[in-house]
Design a protein around this motif. Sequence first.
Motif, PDB file in Angstrom:
ATOM      1  N   ASP A 224       5.347   1.463  11.607  1.00 22.81           N
ATOM      2  CA  ASP A 224       5.776   0.064  10.674  1.00 22.81           C
ATOM      3  C   ASP A 224       5.235  -1.080  11.314  1.00 22.81           C
ATOM      4  O   ASP A 224       4.909  -2.258  10.861  1.00 22.81           O
TER       5      ASP A 224
ATOM      6  N   PHE B   7       2.551  -3.864  10.058  1.00 22.99           N
ATOM      7  CA  PHE B   7       2.776  -5.366   9.985  1.00 22.99           C
ATOM      8  C   PHE B   7       2.044  -6.380  10.825  1.00 22.99           C
ATOM      9  O   PHE B   7       1.658  -7.262  10.273  1.00 22.99           O
TER      10      PHE B   7
ATOM     11  N   GLN C  54      -1.169  -6.862   9.253  1.00 21.10           N
ATOM     12  CA  GLN C  54      -1.273  -7.729   8.006  1.00 21.10           C
ATOM     13  C   GLN C  54      -1.055  -9.297   8.598  1.00 21.10           C
ATOM     14  O   GLN C  54      -1.504 -10.272   7.995  1.00 21.10           O
ATOM     15  N   THR C  55      -0.530  -9.309   9.557  1.00 18.64           N
ATOM     16  CA  THR C  55      -0.029 -10.750  10.067  1.00 18.64           C
ATOM     17  C   THR C  55      -1.311 -11.295  10.774  1.00 18.64           C
ATOM     18  O   THR C  55      -1.741 -12.430  10.377  1.00 18.64           O
TER      19      THR C  55
ATOM     20  N   SER D  11      -3.725 -12.016   8.170  1.00 20.81           N
ATOM     21  CA  SER D  11      -3.322 -13.107   7.309  1.00 20.81           C
ATOM     22  C   SER D  11      -3.442 -12.483   6.036  1.00 20.81           C
ATOM     23  O   SER D  11      -3.797 -12.879   4.823  1.00 20.81           O
ATOM     24  N   ILE D  12      -3.099 -11.170   5.781  1.00 23.82           N
ATOM     25  CA  ILE D  12      -2.939 -10.353   4.443  1.00 23.82           C
ATOM     26  C   ILE D  12      -1.696 -10.876   3.553  1.00 23.82           C
ATOM     27  O   ILE D  12      -2.169 -11.241   2.366  1.00 23.82           O
ATOM     28  N   GLY D  13      -0.622 -10.645   4.246  1.00 22.86           N
ATOM     29  CA  GLY D  13       0.762 -11.075   3.488  1.00 22.86           C
ATOM     30  C   GLY D  13       0.914 -10.116   2.360  1.00 22.86           C
ATOM     31  O   GLY D  13       1.063 -10.809   1.157  1.00 22.86           O
ATOM     32  N   TYR D  14       1.180  -9.257   2.416  1.00 23.16           N
ATOM     33  CA  TYR D  14       1.322  -8.303   1.072  1.00 23.16           C
ATOM     34  C   TYR D  14       2.780  -8.730   0.660  1.00 23.16           C
ATOM     35  O   TYR D  14       3.034  -8.772  -0.592  1.00 23.16           O
ATOM     36  N   GLY D  15       3.767  -8.849   1.698  1.00 28.48           N
ATOM     37  CA  GLY D  15       5.087  -9.356   1.037  1.00 28.48           C
ATOM     38  C   GLY D  15       6.393  -8.201   1.013  1.00 28.48           C
ATOM     39  O   GLY D  15       7.126  -8.726   1.163  1.00 28.48           O
ATOM     40  N   ALA D  16       5.609  -7.228   1.318  1.00 27.51           N
ATOM     41  CA  ALA D  16       6.595  -6.167   1.478  1.00 27.51           C
ATOM     42  C   ALA D  16       7.265  -6.035   2.651  1.00 27.51           C
ATOM     43  O   ALA D  16       8.693  -5.930   2.647  1.00 27.51           O
TER      44      ALA D  16
ATOM     45  N   TYR E  57       8.231  -8.533   5.965  1.00 31.52           N
ATOM     46  CA  TYR E  57       8.197 -10.015   6.595  1.00 31.52           C
ATOM     47  C   TYR E  57       9.356 -10.192   7.618  1.00 31.52           C
ATOM     48  O   TYR E  57      10.339  -9.576   7.694  1.00 31.52           O
TER      49      TYR E  57
END
Length: 296
Positions: free
Chosen positions: A84, A88, A91-92, A95-100, A102
């Motif tokens: 996980d 994460f 994504q960081t 700069s994807i930033g799915y929002g699931a 944070y």
Amino acid sequence: MKKKRRTSANIVHFVKLNGRLNIEGLGKWYNYWNDPYHLLLTIPWAGFLTLICVGYLLANALFALAYVAGGDGIENARPGNFADAFFFSVQTMASIGYGAMYPKTTYAHLLVTAESLVGLFGVTMATGLMFARFARPNARVIFSQVAVIAPFEGVPTLMFRTANQRRNLILEASLRVSLARDEITAEGDFIRRIYDLTLLRSQNPSFSLSWTALHPIDDRSPLYGVTPLSLMEDETTILVTLTGLDETVGQSIYAHHTFASRDILWNMRFVDILVWKPNGDRYIDYSHFHDVKPLQ
């Protein structure tokens, strides 16, 4: 006084290969470990892409370990779970930033800030290096495998051929030819002396097909009075450099070639590659570009 030990970095080896005196490792990518920029420009594409991928995965793995070390700092991620934290981090950094997932702690926010900067610098450097590799000028120029010495206008002349493999123009093309050979000075010192060889035509305003370079061997030429045996004994090498402007990309390009003494053929002539058709049209047959024949 203790004698300083010589290391491999202080020694340059000369290797004789196929009659040519070469500097061992000259221009090879693995000689640039102390110069990372040149290393990344010269390493093969497979190695370059592998380094980028390994660097990307390693950076994300290190940040993932840092997130795991911070405890339960990522919302909707299992505490202490490396997978996980790794995804994460991906994504960081991207700069994807799915929002699931944070950050929810100050420690995690600080890591996200640091990773965003690392990702920004990493993408910038990778993009710049990729562009620099693609933008490097590459001349598709070939040289004849041998040079010949044969009469031209009644004067013994050194000749070799070069051709533009692209179907475009090399503008303001220029040939520079030099001769390098071993000599002993009047003081008895050994030197590797370089002479410039004058060509009948060293400039070509629009180099598109083939070009035969001609150096007359008269009493002003460094080749005057030499023999095949003396060329070999002196480790004679002919150095050729071609420069010009590629009309397609508008960049300066260059190509170079060397002829060892064994590559210089005496009393031979190049096979004519210009063919005339019965209707008067002409074409160039590059299949005989390197072929030579004895003088008649």
